[in-house]
Write a protein that holds these residues in place. Structure first.
Motif, PDB file in Angstrom:
ATOM      1  N   SER A  28       7.295  -2.856  -0.830  1.00 55.07           N
ATOM      2  CA  SER A  28       6.574  -1.891  -1.728  1.00 55.07           C
ATOM      3  C   SER A  28       6.979  -1.958  -2.921  1.00 55.07           C
ATOM      4  O   SER A  28       6.018  -1.510  -3.976  1.00 55.07           O
ATOM      5  N   SER A  29       7.778  -3.205  -3.507  1.00 54.92           N
ATOM      6  CA  SER A  29       8.139  -3.211  -4.902  1.00 54.92           C
ATOM      7  C   SER A  29       7.375  -4.741  -5.226  1.00 54.92           C
ATOM      8  O   SER A  29       7.665  -4.828  -6.446  1.00 54.92           O
ATOM      9  N   LEU A  30       6.536  -4.985  -4.547  1.00 55.03           N
ATOM     10  CA  LEU A  30       5.702  -6.106  -5.040  1.00 55.03           C
ATOM     11  C   LEU A  30       5.066  -6.073  -6.178  1.00 55.03           C
ATOM     12  O   LEU A  30       4.215  -5.027  -6.129  1.00 55.03           O
ATOM     13  N   ARG A  31       5.252  -6.792  -7.159  1.00 55.15           N
ATOM     14  CA  ARG A  31       4.340  -6.617  -8.175  1.00 55.15           C
ATOM     15  C   ARG A  31       3.455  -7.835  -8.729  1.00 55.15           C
ATOM     16  O   ARG A  31       2.232  -7.805  -9.386  1.00 55.15           O
ATOM     17  N   SER A  32       3.494  -9.037  -8.002  1.00 63.12           N
ATOM     18  CA  SER A  32       2.552 -10.109  -8.257  1.00 63.12           C
ATOM     19  C   SER A  32       2.315 -10.814  -6.916  1.00 63.12           C
ATOM     20  O   SER A  32       3.269 -10.999  -6.291  1.00 63.12           O
ATOM     21  N   LEU A  33       0.962 -11.071  -6.707  1.00 63.44           N
ATOM     22  CA  LEU A  33       1.029 -11.886  -5.377  1.00 63.44           C
ATOM     23  C   LEU A  33      -0.276 -12.765  -5.580  1.00 63.44           C
ATOM     24  O   LEU A  33      -1.155 -12.392  -6.239  1.00 63.44           O
ATOM     25  N   ASP A  34      -0.026 -13.950  -5.215  1.00 68.95           N
ATOM     26  CA  ASP A  34      -1.195 -15.167  -5.343  1.00 68.95           C
ATOM     27  C   ASP A  34      -1.334 -15.435  -4.233  1.00 68.95           C
ATOM     28  O   ASP A  34      -0.681 -16.150  -3.473  1.00 68.95           O
ATOM     29  N   VAL A  35      -2.774 -15.096  -3.625  1.00 66.46           N
ATOM     30  CA  VAL A  35      -3.065 -15.900  -2.332  1.00 66.46           C
ATOM     31  C   VAL A  35      -4.251 -16.814  -3.025  1.00 66.46           C
ATOM     32  O   VAL A  35      -5.162 -16.685  -1.841  1.00 66.46           O
ATOM     33  N   SER A  36      -4.388 -17.106  -3.915  1.00 63.34           N
ATOM     34  CA  SER A  36      -5.584 -17.900  -4.129  1.00 63.34           C
ATOM     35  C   SER A  36      -5.643 -19.094  -3.200  1.00 63.34           C
ATOM     36  O   SER A  36      -4.647 -19.737  -2.792  1.00 63.34           O
ATOM     37  N   TYR A  37      -7.253 -19.284  -2.640  1.00 61.41           N
ATOM     38  CA  TYR A  37      -7.498 -20.428  -1.703  1.00 61.41           C
ATOM     39  C   TYR A  37      -6.841 -20.316  -0.515  1.00 61.41           C
ATOM     40  O   TYR A  37      -6.662 -21.453   0.413  1.00 61.41           O
ATOM     41  N   CYS A  38      -6.361 -19.229  -0.047  1.00 66.46           N
ATOM     42  CA  CYS A  38      -5.747 -18.802   1.092  1.00 66.46           C
ATOM     43  C   CYS A  38      -7.200 -18.346   1.997  1.00 66.46           C
ATOM     44  O   CYS A  38      -7.425 -17.146   2.179  1.00 66.46           O
ATOM     45  N   ARG A  39      -8.083 -19.354   2.232  1.00 67.96           N
ATOM     46  CA  ARG A  39      -9.307 -18.771   2.532  1.00 67.96           C
ATOM     47  C   ARG A  39      -9.779 -18.100   3.698  1.00 67.96           C
ATOM     48  O   ARG A  39     -10.743 -17.498   4.134  1.00 67.96           O
ATOM     49  N   LYS A  40      -8.724 -18.136   4.765  1.00 66.88           N
ATOM     50  CA  LYS A  40      -8.877 -17.210   5.995  1.00 66.88           C
ATOM     51  C   LYS A  40      -8.850 -15.571   5.710  1.00 66.88           C
ATOM     52  O   LYS A  40      -9.176 -14.713   6.402  1.00 66.88           O
ATOM     53  N   ILE A  41      -8.361 -15.235   4.560  1.00 62.25           N
ATOM     54  CA  ILE A  41      -8.142 -13.925   4.122  1.00 62.25           C
ATOM     55  C   ILE A  41      -9.272 -13.069   4.012  1.00 62.25           C
ATOM     56  O   ILE A  41     -10.282 -13.479   3.275  1.00 62.25           O
ATOM     57  N   THR A  42      -9.333 -11.844   4.593  1.00 65.76           N
ATOM     58  CA  THR A  42     -10.601 -11.134   4.153  1.00 65.76           C
ATOM     59  C   THR A  42      -9.945  -9.693   3.830  1.00 65.76           C
ATOM     60  O   THR A  42      -8.757  -9.535   3.640  1.00 65.76           O
ATOM     61  N   ASP A  43     -11.160  -8.526   3.578  1.00 66.79           N
ATOM     62  CA  ASP A  43     -10.803  -7.313   2.745  1.00 66.79           C
ATOM     63  C   ASP A  43      -9.761  -6.643   3.878  1.00 66.79           C
ATOM     64  O   ASP A  43      -8.869  -5.836   3.059  1.00 66.79           O
ATOM     65  N   LYS A  44      -9.531  -6.842   5.146  1.00 65.96           N
ATOM     66  CA  LYS A  44      -8.507  -5.980   6.077  1.00 65.96           C
ATOM     67  C   LYS A  44      -7.249  -6.438   5.402  1.00 65.96           C
ATOM     68  O   LYS A  44      -6.861  -5.337   5.268  1.00 65.96           O
ATOM     69  N   GLY A  45      -6.854  -7.447   5.390  1.00 69.78           N
ATOM     70  CA  GLY A  45      -5.580  -8.052   4.936  1.00 69.78           C
ATOM     71  C   GLY A  45      -5.411  -7.454   3.457  1.00 69.78           C
ATOM     72  O   GLY A  45      -4.307  -6.717   3.041  1.00 69.78           O
TER      73      GLY A  45
END
Lengths: 153, 414
Positions: free
Chosen positions: B132-149
Motif C-alpha cells: 500500500s505504500s508503493l509510489r512508483s511501479l515500472d512494468v514497461s514491456y511486461c506484455r502479458k499484463i492486462t487491465d485486470k492486474g
C-alpha cells in the motif's frame, strides 16, 4: 566559570565560552545552571572532552593547522577510549567531535577480514558456519546497483 | 534485535558500548561495498544493522533467493528487478516471486520490473493487495499484463505517483478510470504504445488525476485534440512533459489548448503530428517562452520558417530541438541567429532531411550556439562535410556533427 562533575565525582571548572561547544551544556547554561553533573561521563573521558573543547574553542585561521594536527593525534587512542568518547560526545551533543570519531572507528574496520574485526572489538561470532555461508552467498547477488559484476544464480 | 546475546564476551566490548545508532553511524562511514559486507558478517547484531541500512537493492539472481533477501533487508524501499540485454536471467521474475516480494517488503516504495516478461496479472494482484505504500511501479514491456492486474494495483496502491506501462498493449480506458478514482497523486504516467487508450480514457483520467507532470502517450494513435484538450485544461498548473509521438490525429487545437493552459510546459514531443501548423506553434512559443526546453517536431510537414523563427527567438531556454523532415524549413528560419548578441542555449539540434537548409544557415547557427553539443545534418543534400570545409567553416571542437549517420545519437528525446 562553569563547574562540571564527572560520574566519579571529580569536579572541573571551565570557562563558559569553551563549554558552549557542547549543545547539552549550552542549553543548561542558558537556563542559568553553573554546576552541571554528568553522571554518564567518567573522569578519564571528561578530561579528554575538555581537552578537545579547549583546543577547538579558539578557531582563528592561524590555529587551523594546529587544530588539524591535534585532531589527528587525538584520535590515536584505543578503541575503548574512542567508544567512551562517542558516548560522551553523543550525550553532550558535540557534533564536530562525533564527525571525527565515526570515521576514525570506521577506519579501524576498513579493509579487514571479519575475524580480525571480531578480535579487535572482542566480539564473539554468533553465526553457525551454515549461516555464515548463506550470508556470503547472498552477498554475491544482491548489491546496491552501482556495479554490474559477478555471476548469476 | 535490540539487545545482544554475548554473555561470554569481555567487559568493554563494542557491542556493550555502542548503541545501534552509533554503530549505524560508523557503518555509513564505510564506503566500500566489501567493507559493508564484512561488517555484516561480524555477528548477528551487526548483520541486522547492515541489512536494515539498505534502502535499495538491485537483484539479479534466481527467484528462490528472494525469501532470504526478504527476511534480511526488511526496511527496503527500492527494489530493482529490471531486465535488459546486459542484465537478465532465466527464467526471470515470476508471479510467485512477486508474491514473496509483496508480502515481505512492506515499506517498498519503488519497484522496477521493466521487461520482466514473465509476470502476469496474478503477480500484480499480489502487489495491489499488499504494497500500500508503493509510489512508483515500472512494468514497461511486461506484455502479458492486462487491465485486470493493473486495476488491482490502482485500487491497492493509492499513493501511486509514477506508473510506467510502455508496451502493455492490453491496458485500456478502464485503467484510466481506476487511476482517476483511486490514485489522485499520480504525477508521471508512461503509456507509450498502449494503443487501446482513447480520448475517453484521458478525459476520465484527468477528472481525478489533476496533478500530472509527465504524460507519455507516444504512439497511442487514437488520441486526438479532444483528449489532449482535457489534459491541458485539467493539469494546467502541473504539466511539464507531454509526449505525443505519432499521434497523427493531434492538430492545432491541441497546441492552442496547451498554449492557453500549460504555460509551464518544458518538454513537448509532437513528432509525426503532421496536421500541426504554424499559427498554433507560434502561440505555443509565446505562451511557453519562459519554460520550453525540449521540442521534438520531426515530420511536422506543415511547419515553415515563420513558426520556427518565432520559436527560436522567443524560447530562450530551449536546449533540444528536432525539426527533422520539416521539408519547408529554409535558412530564413535562422535569420535572427546571425544578429548581434543573440545567444541560444541550444545543446542538441536535429535538422536531418531538411533539403532547403544550406551552409549559410549553418553559419548563422555557429554564431549563436555557443553550447551546442550535437548537430544532426544527415540527408541534407546542401550540407556536406566537404562543403563545409570548402566554405572555410571551423566547427568548435566540442560540437559532435552527424553528417552521414556514423555517430551515436544522444537519447534525449525518446
Amino acid at each position: 566559570m562553569i563547574t562540571l562533575q564527572s560520574s566519579d565525582k571529580d569536579v572541573f571548572e571551565i570557562e563558559q565560552s569553551i563549554l558552549i561547544q557542547s549543545g547539552t551544556i549550552k542549553n543548561m547554561v542558558e537556563d542559568d545552571f553553573t554546576f552541571i553533573p554528568l553522571p554518564s561521563v567518567d573522569t578519564e573521558t571528561l578530561i579528554k572532552i575538555i581537552e578537545y573543547m579547549k583546543k577547538h574553542a579558539d578557531k582563528t585561521d592561524s590555529k587551523e593547522k594546529n587544530i588539524k594536527e591535534f585532531d589527528k593525534d587525538f584520535m590515536k587512542k584505543t578503541l575503548n577510549e574512542l567508544f567512551a568518547l562517542v558516548f560522551a560526545a553523543n550525550y553532550l551533543h558535540i557534533s564536530s567531535l562525533l564527525e571525527l570519531l565515526y570515521p576514525s572507528i570506521a577506519d579501524r574496520i576498513k579493509d579487514k577480514i571479519t575475524e580480525a574485526i571480531r578480535q579487535i572489538f572482542s566480539i564473539r561470532c554468533d553465526f553457525t558456519p551454515e549461516e555464515e555461508r548463506r550470508i556470503i552467498m547472498d552477498n554475491k547477488w544482491a548489491h546496491e546497483g552501482t556495479e554490474i559484476e559477478g555471476t548469476l544464480d | 534485535m535490540a539487545s545482544n546475546q554475548n554473555d561470554a564476551v569481555p567487559l568493554h566490548s563494542i557491542n556493550d558500548n555502542l548503541g545501534d545508532d552509533e554503530l549505524r553511524a560508523v557503518l555509513t562511514r564505510l564506503e566500500n561495498q566489501k567493507d559493508k559486507e564484512v561488517f555484516g558478517l561480524v555477528c548477528k547484531r551487526w548483520l541486522y544493522i547492515q541489512s536494515t541500512e539498505r534502502k535499495k537493492l538491485c537483484v539479479r539472481a534466481g527467484p528462490h533467493m528472494l525469501g532470504r533477501i526478504a527476511a534480511r533487508f526488511i526496511r527496503l524501499r527500492e527494489l530493482d528487478l529490471s531486465q535488459s540485454v546486459s542484465r537478465s536471467f532465466y527464467p526471470g521474475v515470476t508471479d510467485s516471486d512477486l508474491e514473496v516480494i509483496a508480502t515481505s517488503f512492506s515499506c517498498l516504495r519503488i519497484l522496477n520490473l521493466h521487461s520482466c516478461k514473465g509476470i502476469t496479472d496474478k503477480g500484480l494482484a499480489a502487489i495491489g493487495s499488499n504494497l500500500s505504500s508503493l509510489r512508483s511501479l515500472d512494468v514497461s514491456y511486461c506484455r502479458k499484463i492486462t487491465d485486470k492486474g493493473l486495476l488491482a494495483v490502482a485500487e491497492g496502491c493509492r499513493d501511486l505517483r509514477t506508473l510506467h506501462l510502455a508496451g502493455c498493449r492490453f491496458a485500456s480506458d478502464s485503467l484510466m478510470k481506476a487511476l482517476s478514482n483511486n490514485c489522485r497523486n499520480v504525477e508521471e504516467l508512461g503509456l507509450q504504445g498502449c494503443t487501446n487508450i482513447t480520448n475517453a480514457g484521458l478525459s476520465v483520467l484527468v477528472k481525478g488525476c489533476r496533478k500530472i507532470k509527465h504524460l507519455d502517450v507516444n504512439k497511442c494513435s487514437s488520441i486526438d485534440d479532444i483528449g489532449i484538450s482535457c489534459v491541458s485544461e485539467a493539469c494546467s498548473l502541473t504539466l511539464k512533459t507531454l509526449k505525443l509521438l505519432d499521434c497523427y490525429k493531434v492538430g492545432d487545437d491541441s497546441i492552442l489548448s496547451l498554449a492557453n493552459y500549460c504555460k509551464g510546459l518544458e518538454t513537448l514531443v509532437i513528432g509525426g503530428c503532421r496536421n500541426i501548423s504554424d499559427e498554433s506553434m507560434k502561440s505555443l512559443a509565446a505562451a511557453c517562452s519562459g519554460s520550453l526546453k525540449k521540442l521534438r517536431m520531426d515530420w511536422c510537414l506543415n511547419i515553415t520558417d515563420s513558426s520556427l523563427d518565432c520559436i527560436l527567438s522567443k524560447c530562450r531556454k530551449l536546449e533540444v530541438l528536432d525539426i527533422g523532415c520539416c521539408e519547408e524549413v529554409t535558412d530564413a528560419a535562422f535569420q535572427q541567429l546571425g544578429s548581434e548578441n543573440f545567444m541560444l542555449g541550444l545543446k542538441i539540434l536535429k535538422v536531418s532531411n531538411c533539403p532547403k537548409i544550406t551552409i549559410e544557415g549553418l553559419k548563422k547557427l555557429l554564431k549563436s550556439c555557443e553550447y551546442l553539443e550535437y548537430l544532426d545534418v544527415r540527408s541534407c543534400p546542401l550540407i556536406t562535410k566537404a562543403g563545409c570545409e570548402e566554405a572555410g567553416i571551423q566547427f568548435p571542437e566540442s560540437w559532435k556533427i552527424n553528417f552521414t549517420g556514423n555517430l551515436a545519437e544522444p537519447d534525449v528525446l525518446h
